[in-house]
Design a protein around this motif. Structure first.
Motif, short mmCIF file in Angstrom:
data_model
loop_
_atom_site.label_atom_id
_atom_site.label_comp_id
_atom_site.label_asym_id
_atom_site.label_seq_id
_atom_site.Cartn_x
_atom_site.Cartn_y
_atom_site.Cartn_z
N MET A 89 85.42 57.68 -20.79
CA MET A 89 86.32 56.90 -21.62
C MET A 89 85.85 56.76 -23.06
O MET A 89 86.65 56.66 -23.99
CB MET A 89 86.51 55.50 -21.02
CG MET A 89 87.06 55.50 -19.60
SD MET A 89 88.56 56.49 -19.43
CE MET A 89 87.98 57.81 -18.39
N GLN A 90 84.53 56.74 -23.26
CA GLN A 90 83.99 56.51 -24.61
C GLN A 90 83.43 57.77 -25.25
O GLN A 90 82.97 57.73 -26.39
CB GLN A 90 82.88 55.46 -24.56
CG GLN A 90 83.27 54.13 -23.93
CD GLN A 90 84.35 53.39 -24.69
OE1 GLN A 90 85.28 52.85 -24.13
NE2 GLN A 90 84.23 53.37 -26.02
N MET A 122 90.57 54.76 -23.08
CA MET A 122 91.08 55.16 -21.76
C MET A 122 91.78 56.50 -21.91
O MET A 122 92.10 56.94 -23.03
CB MET A 122 92.06 54.12 -21.20
CG MET A 122 93.37 54.03 -21.95
SD MET A 122 94.55 52.91 -21.18
CE MET A 122 96.01 53.21 -22.20
N PHE A 123 92.03 57.16 -20.78
CA PHE A 123 92.74 58.45 -20.75
C PHE A 123 93.77 58.34 -19.65
O PHE A 123 93.42 58.19 -18.47
CB PHE A 123 91.75 59.58 -20.47
CG PHE A 123 92.36 60.96 -20.52
CD1 PHE A 123 92.54 61.62 -21.72
CD2 PHE A 123 92.75 61.60 -19.35
CE1 PHE A 123 93.08 62.90 -21.76
CE2 PHE A 123 93.29 62.88 -19.37
CZ PHE A 123 93.46 63.52 -20.59
N ALA A 124 95.05 58.38 -20.01
CA ALA A 124 96.12 58.07 -19.06
C ALA A 124 97.02 59.27 -18.83
O ALA A 124 97.98 59.49 -19.57
CB ALA A 124 96.92 56.87 -19.55
N GLY A 167 93.90 54.45 -26.36
CA GLY A 167 93.96 55.40 -25.26
C GLY A 167 94.73 56.64 -25.62
O GLY A 167 95.55 56.63 -26.55
N VAL A 168 94.45 57.71 -24.90
CA VAL A 168 95.26 58.92 -24.98
C VAL A 168 96.17 58.90 -23.76
O VAL A 168 95.68 58.87 -22.62
CB VAL A 168 94.39 60.19 -24.99
CG1 VAL A 168 95.27 61.44 -24.96
CG2 VAL A 168 93.50 60.20 -26.23
N GLU A 190 97.82 51.97 -28.47
CA GLU A 190 97.02 50.79 -28.80
C GLU A 190 97.54 49.60 -27.98
O GLU A 190 98.39 48.85 -28.43
CB GLU A 190 97.09 50.51 -30.29
CG GLU A 190 96.54 51.65 -31.14
CD GLU A 190 96.74 51.44 -32.63
OE1 GLU A 190 95.89 50.78 -33.26
OE2 GLU A 190 97.77 51.91 -33.16
N PRO A 191 97.04 49.43 -26.76
CA PRO A 191 97.60 48.44 -25.83
C PRO A 191 97.59 47.00 -26.33
O PRO A 191 98.48 46.22 -25.96
CB PRO A 191 96.70 48.59 -24.60
CG PRO A 191 96.17 49.99 -24.68
CD PRO A 191 95.99 50.23 -26.14
#
Length: 400
Positions: A89-90, A122-124, A167-168, A190-191
């Motif tokens: 994630m980082q 995060m990667f979604a 996140g992506v 950007e949640p």
């Protein structure tokens, strides 16, 4: 050809192990008890340079390379399995995908903060019904309205998504596109900045209570047009490229978990006395320890080969898939051996066997399950479908 690590990578391995033993064991227990996300520890990992290995100094990296990534991910996972998540994630799948495919403005805005640990990534990609067909089964949509997109749908198994700042995320801008992958677009989301986003942690027995995987729900969630990553309809290629770097970290993490299971088995076999002597003297125990030892060593070599291949700027699709597949086999074997050696004690919380098994089970699915890897490897070997058919981009070494 020789297989000794350069002195600087040996020193790196020792430094990571020292950090993990000091900061990611006892200190992490407090976060496990509370269930709170360990923001300070992730930031310490970033400040130590663990996430910056495959990034240039211009964006806050240290240019240690992808071989270094494999070593860092292995050592962290050997000692503190839950914190291996952070290497994806980082480091690999979130910020490196932005660095690889983003505009200069996007890179400068998001990458330094992510790899320093000051923001959480995060990667979604995955969805509940997606399985091994993430493009064809994708139901999340993105509709453009003026200067922003409106996203609706859900994602599942998204690590750190309940804490993520950036996140992506992949969605379909053209649900009717044929073939289906041509309708997928990548976005930098950007949640915490826009309404319409929520994340529900998934109950996963045996895994961390502070570093969670979640189901994401998007309800008219807005993403500015300037946050689109790459062109519309080009997201599937970006996702496939990202998974290559994810398979590097997952292969190394599985190797670290396998080594932890093997170390535990060796220590227990030497201390457990049955019939007047340690069970390490039993030939069947020796045979199983030998099997696991060889598999773990081979998995380590394959994981490091992925990193070396990436550092050379070569296409890594084949070695990444093979490495991830074999690391899965090695970790499963090491876990099985541990259960056999520990016997009934493998079931108790006093020993690490069940905990390691849970993380191994989780990672066998991540970045493509065993059967997905078998298909990729088999079709490639038989000449049915070229494993390297997707665009390989690796800006760290200038490959596009």
């Amino acid at each position: 050809m020789h297989f000794d690590l350069p002195e600087e990578l040996v020193a790196l391995s020792d430094a990571v192990a020292d950090f993990a033993n000091r900061r990611l064991t006892d200190d992490a227990d407090a976060y496990e008890r509370s269930g709170e996300f360990p923001y300070p520890l992730i930031r310490e990992m970033g400040e130590a340079g663990f996430f910056g290995a495959p990034f240039p100094e211009s964006v806050g990296g240290n240019e240690a390379g992808f071989m270094a990534v494999s070593i860092i991910a292995e050592e962290i996972s050997r000692i503190a399995p839950a914190y291996g998540y952070a290497m994806n994630m980082q480091c690999a799948t979130c910020p490196y995908t932005i660095y690889n495919w983003g505009t200069q403005e996007q890179i400068e805005r998001f990458v330094p903060e992510l790899i320093s640990g000051r923001t959480i990534g995060m990667f979604a990609l995955s969805e509940a019904g997606g399985g091994s067909d993430p493009a064809g089964a994708m139901r999340t949509t993105a509709r453009r309205e003026g200067d922003h997109y409106v996203l609706n749908g859900s994602k599942m198994w998204i690590t750190f998504s309940n804490a993520a700042d950036v996140g992506v995320l992949f969605a379909k801008t053209d649900p009717k596109a044929t073939p289906a992958h041509k309708g997928v677009t990548a976005f930098i989301v950007e949640p915490k900045k826009f309404e319409g986003y929520s994340a529900q942690p998934i109950d996963m027995p045996g895994l961390s209570k502070s570093l969670r995987s979640c189901t994401i729900f998007l309800d008219d969630f807005k993403v500015p047009v300037e946050n689109r990553l790459g062109e519309e309809g080009k997201g599937f290629g970006i996702a496939m490229n990202a998974l290559e770097f994810g398979r590097l970290t997952v292969s190394a993490r599985l190797t670290g978990l396998a080594q932890a299971a093997l170390d535990a088995s060796i220590a227990y076999a030497n201390e457990r006395v049955v019939g007047g002597g340690p069970i390490a003297r039993h030939q069947l125990v020796q045979q199983r320890i030998a099997d696991a030892t060889v598999h773990v060593e081979a998995a380590r070599l394959m994981a490091r080969r992925i990193g070396w291949t990436m550092d050379q700027g070569r296409t890594s699709t084949r070695v990444a898939s093979r490495g991830k597949y074999f690391a899965t086999q090695a970790a499963r074997l090491a876990s099985d051996v541990a259960r056999e050696v520990f016997g009934g004690n493998a079931l108790t919380a006093e020993y690490p066997v069940q905990r390691l098994q849970s993380y191994i089970d989780m990672l066998t699915v991540g970045e493509g399950s065993e059967n997905v890897q078998r298909v990729l490897i088999g079709e490639d070997a038989l000449g049915i479908k070229d494993a390297a058919r997707h665009t390989m981009r690796n800006r760290f070494v200038g490959v596009t």
